[in-house]
Enzyme design. Sequence first.
Site, PDB file in Angstrom:
ATOM      1  N   SER A  30       0.804  -1.223   0.000  1.00 53.90           N
ATOM      2  CA  SER A  30       0.000   0.000   0.000  1.00 53.90           C
ATOM      3  C   SER A  30       0.837   1.275   0.000  1.00 53.90           C
ATOM      4  O   SER A  30       0.624   2.173   0.793  1.00 53.90           O
ATOM      5  CB  SER A  30      -0.905  -0.015   1.234  1.00 53.90           C
ATOM      6  OG  SER A  30      -1.967   0.871   1.044  1.00 53.90           O
ATOM      7  N   ASN A  74       2.404   4.891  -5.198  1.00 47.24           N
ATOM      8  CA  ASN A  74       3.127   4.947  -6.484  1.00 47.24           C
ATOM      9  C   ASN A  74       3.024   6.352  -7.081  1.00 47.24           C
ATOM     10  O   ASN A  74       3.977   6.872  -7.641  1.00 47.24           O
ATOM     11  CB  ASN A  74       2.556   4.017  -7.559  1.00 47.24           C
ATOM     12  CG  ASN A  74       1.862   2.803  -7.041  1.00 47.24           C
ATOM     13  OD1 ASN A  74       1.078   2.916  -6.109  1.00 47.24           O
ATOM     14  ND2 ASN A  74       2.129   1.659  -7.633  1.00 47.24           N
ATOM     15  N   CYS A  75       1.826   6.928  -6.944  1.00 46.17           N
ATOM     16  CA  CYS A  75       1.555   8.196  -7.622  1.00 46.17           C
ATOM     17  C   CYS A  75       2.376   9.345  -7.035  1.00 46.17           C
ATOM     18  O   CYS A  75       2.545  10.379  -7.673  1.00 46.17           O
ATOM     19  CB  CYS A  75       0.066   8.525  -7.545  1.00 46.17           C
ATOM     20  SG  CYS A  75      -0.955   7.120  -8.034  1.00 46.17           S
ATOM     21  N   THR A  95     -12.489 -14.020 -13.198  1.00 45.01           N
ATOM     22  CA  THR A  95     -11.761 -14.473 -14.387  1.00 45.01           C
ATOM     23  C   THR A  95     -12.497 -15.662 -15.005  1.00 45.01           C
ATOM     24  O   THR A  95     -13.607 -16.004 -14.573  1.00 45.01           O
ATOM     25  CB  THR A  95     -10.335 -14.926 -14.005  1.00 45.01           C
ATOM     26  OG1 THR A  95     -10.458 -16.095 -13.181  1.00 45.01           O
ATOM     27  CG2 THR A  95      -9.568 -13.845 -13.266  1.00 45.01           C
ATOM     28  N   TYR A 128     -10.496 -14.110  -9.019  1.00 40.22           N
ATOM     29  CA  TYR A 128     -10.852 -12.761  -9.443  1.00 40.22           C
ATOM     30  C   TYR A 128      -9.568 -12.028  -9.808  1.00 40.22           C
ATOM     31  O   TYR A 128      -8.477 -12.403  -9.366  1.00 40.22           O
ATOM     32  CB  TYR A 128     -11.563 -12.026  -8.305  1.00 40.22           C
ATOM     33  CG  TYR A 128     -12.954 -12.563  -8.021  1.00 40.22           C
ATOM     34  CD1 TYR A 128     -13.123 -13.813  -7.438  1.00 40.22           C
ATOM     35  CD2 TYR A 128     -14.082 -11.829  -8.348  1.00 40.22           C
ATOM     36  CE1 TYR A 128     -14.402 -14.314  -7.190  1.00 40.22           C
ATOM     37  CE2 TYR A 128     -15.357 -12.328  -8.097  1.00 40.22           C
ATOM     38  CZ  TYR A 128     -15.509 -13.566  -7.524  1.00 40.22           C
ATOM     39  OH  TYR A 128     -16.755 -14.067  -7.287  1.00 40.22           O
ATOM     40  N   ALA A 129      -9.689 -10.979 -10.598  1.00 39.81           N
ATOM     41  CA  ALA A 129      -8.494 -10.189 -10.924  1.00 39.81           C
ATOM     42  C   ALA A 129      -8.886  -8.718 -11.020  1.00 39.81           C
ATOM     43  O   ALA A 129      -9.992  -8.381 -11.472  1.00 39.81           O
ATOM     44  CB  ALA A 129      -7.860 -10.669 -12.222  1.00 39.81           C
TER      45      ALA A 129
END
Length: 549
Positions: free
Chosen positions: A38, A41-42, A272, A278-279
Amino acid sequence: MKLLIVGGVAGGASAAARARRMSEDAQIILFERGPDVSFANCGLPYYVGGEITERDKLLVVTPERLHTRFKLDVRTRSSVEAIDRAAKKVRVRDLSTGREYEESYDKLILAPGAAPLRPPIPGIDLPGIFRLRNLQDVDRIKQQVDQGVKRAVVVGAGFIGLELVENLVRRGITTTVVELQDQVLPPFDKEMTTPLAEHLATRGVSLLLGQSAEAFEKAADGLVVKLTSGQRLPAQLVILGVGVRPENKLAVEAGLEVGPRGGIQVDEHLQTSDPDVYAVGDAIEVKDFVTGQPTQVPLAGPANRQGRIAADNIFGRDTRYRGTQGTAIVRVFNLTAAMTGASEKTLQRAKRAYRKVYVHPTHHAGYFPGAEGMALKLTFDPTDGKLLGAQAVGGAGVDKRIDVLAVAIQAGMTVFDLEEMELAYSPQYGSAKDPINMAGFVAAGLLRGEHPQADVEAAVTASATGRPLLVDVRTPQEYAAGHIPGAVNVPVDELRSRLRELPPDRELAVYCQVGQRGYLATRILAQAGFEVANLGGGYQTYKLFYPQS
Ligand code: FAD
């Protein structure tokens, strides 16, 4: 319920926190290959530039916090190496010890993100060449910058590339940007990026468009970037920002379906091709909200929302992902560029019919000090006026307008709704006719046939063959300061008395600075029997298309 999540940043951490809120009893294990979960990145580019000074601020939540607050079993430096779908198990490698073990699941969420592209260019592994995805990357870049870098080359003028440019310049580094396409920010329509290219030049940034790096070589003082044009750029730091590719290895090897560009395929529940898997996030293929076509949009907002939705569905709540609009924003020094929905080039690729308008308002009342200009473009359906996309570039207030338009697109609104929108106004914040209303007036008038409009590109190209006659209705001073080649000047205030100077049997295209006086001129001329159209957005739109003229 035993839920495993692969990837512990935007999509994965959101899914984990949501899953816990949905179920106190579930066993939730979050695997993250890197040492951090967490993280922001931004925010990474701004740590390089020094606007964000404390590294710790980039760690939005620590593994310990996820454990105490959400009772999550967070395993950092743990790489999920394979999925055995038949046995419903994953194989995990503990990167600290090298130990491998298996973990079973009832449900699995893949949130592995996308990796920066690493084009196979000779010399790409030389020291001094970096990509930016995580805190370890930013530490390496910052260390290099702190050691003293005089010149940098950023390869790729996308969002991350331009954010880095701003921050390198902030650190006093002479920076060159190399971009393969003929514009910066390729998701935008080219003309909307003209102010950005001009602004970069004013900040001393060399922008080399339509060029690419063909080799990196070692030099006495760092590196040399060799371009396909033959140009050689010396640098002590090179950053590659040429796009990302979905991290789909796990999914592909497990036999899950992926799209042609590598995104893991999911349905609207983010399930998926295996109902237990799930993705979410940058790794998946999504539906373009406007065109309905499959696409890949690596943005943090969609990844976070998708994480929630996947968790909802796993715990029995029927939540659906509506598709991605691609609402994005970037600051480039003093300018902001933002977009939402389909660009004009996306609509053209999708062979979707559309109309477009440009307006050039100020962000708040012009009479109040500090009004900053913007160019705002709307695309919409030519029959019912449904909004399809919007882009804006300028100073303050760009963010607000694009967010309003993002909501309007999401709500299925039309340009007629924009005319009616009641938005907050006092002179410091907006105008009694907000830029959103203005764009709505122009677009709705166009569809109602009250406001015949010609596109600048079409009219200018056509003028070379003699039709239509371009009439510049600005003042002689404005005309003298720059006009569209071939245009005659008849100021709007003199138009009624000089009608006889205009050829009655020839189509006219009038323009002013931004379109408003042109609109009045079209009304005068149409009522006098002329066949006339207004050039949308006037001379300012022309300058977006033809900045050198
Ligand atoms: P990520 O956040 O990338 O997380 C995936 C994680 O999965 C990674 O940490 C990876 O180590 C881990 N992982 C992968 N494979 C495995 C495995 N097999 N086992 C264990 N762990 C694994 N978006 C915006 O909307 N606005 C911005 O301003 C913005 N700025 C950005 C600036 C930078 C420098 C970067 C790099 C991205 C930016 N983005 C921005 C994009 C945004 O960060 C991503 O869209 C978002 O993080 C995607 O979330 P995700 O969960 O899919 O992937």
